[in-house]
Design an enzyme around this catalytic site. Structure first.
Site: not given
Ligand code: ITT
Length: 198
Positions: A75, A159
């Protein structure tokens, strides 16, 4: 004592293809085979936690329950200082049902307005859960600043608007191998690997 991972297969408890690629690259040397929750068609649990760690645990345990196998959830999100840490745990939700990150990035730009404070950090919580309910959690962070307009075509999510400290290019302009070396996810993974995989 942290528990060691000794199984051959691991479910990556995410429906985000960008994360699957990064996680498979980071854990490749340590795990024989991966399946993703998205590819297995597992339901996405509601992310009701108030912290990244709580939501990572919810996702990992839901995948364990549905698959009967150990699962790793990530997350993560972007915390913008001048916005009181938003979007934070709502990072995915700010992109709306169509997962439109240009919309989410524009929203940050609009809310920031002329604020001189552009500082932000990406945070990643990882939860590794086993079928008996045991969970190990780790959290990594990378600091940087917001830049507009978005730059670069690589990576995913936010990003293009994040330049990590010590660099003058965004995560989306960076060679993926370099992002994997310095990112919030890399920091969390190095703790996970040291504690559970070595
Ligand atoms: P899951 O819950 O299925 O893993 P999700 O996209 O809904 O997928 P999150 O609830 O953790 O995941 O949301 C995190 C968001 O934050 C994700 O959709 C990305 O847009 C952003 N994010 C996380 N890590 C990132 C990264 O390395 N680079 C860019 N954006 C990132």
């Amino acid at each position: 004592m942290t528990r060691k991972f000794t199984d051959n297969a691991l479910v990556i408890a995410t429906h985000n293809a960008g994360k699957v690629g990064e996680i498979a690259a980071l854990l490749g040397p340590y795990v024989a085979s991966f399946e993703s929750a998205g590819a297995l068609g597992l339901a996405e649990p509601e992310e009701t936690g108030e912290t990244f760690q709580d939501n990572a645990k919810i996702k990992a345990l839901a995948a364990v329950l549905a698959s009967g196998k150990p699962a790793l959830a990530d997350d993560s999100g972007l915390c913008v200082h001048a916005l009181g840490g938003e979007p934070g745990v709502y990072s995915a939700r700010w992109a709306g049902p169509d997962k439109d990150f240009s919309l989410a990035m524009r929203r940050i730009e609009t809310l920031l307005g002329p604020s001189p404070d552009r500082s932000a950090s990406f945070v990643c919580a990882l939860a590794l859960a086993w079928p008996d309910g045991h969970v190990e959690v780790f959290e990594g962070r990378v600091s940087g600043e917001m830049v507009f307009p978005p730059r670069g075509e690589r990576g995913f999510g936010y990003d293009p608007v994040f330049v990590p400290e010590g660099y003058d290019i965004s995560f989306a302009e960076m060679d993926p191998a370099e992002k994997h070396r310095i990112s919030h996810r890399a920091a969390a993974f190095s703790m996970l690997v040291e504690s559970c995989f070595t």
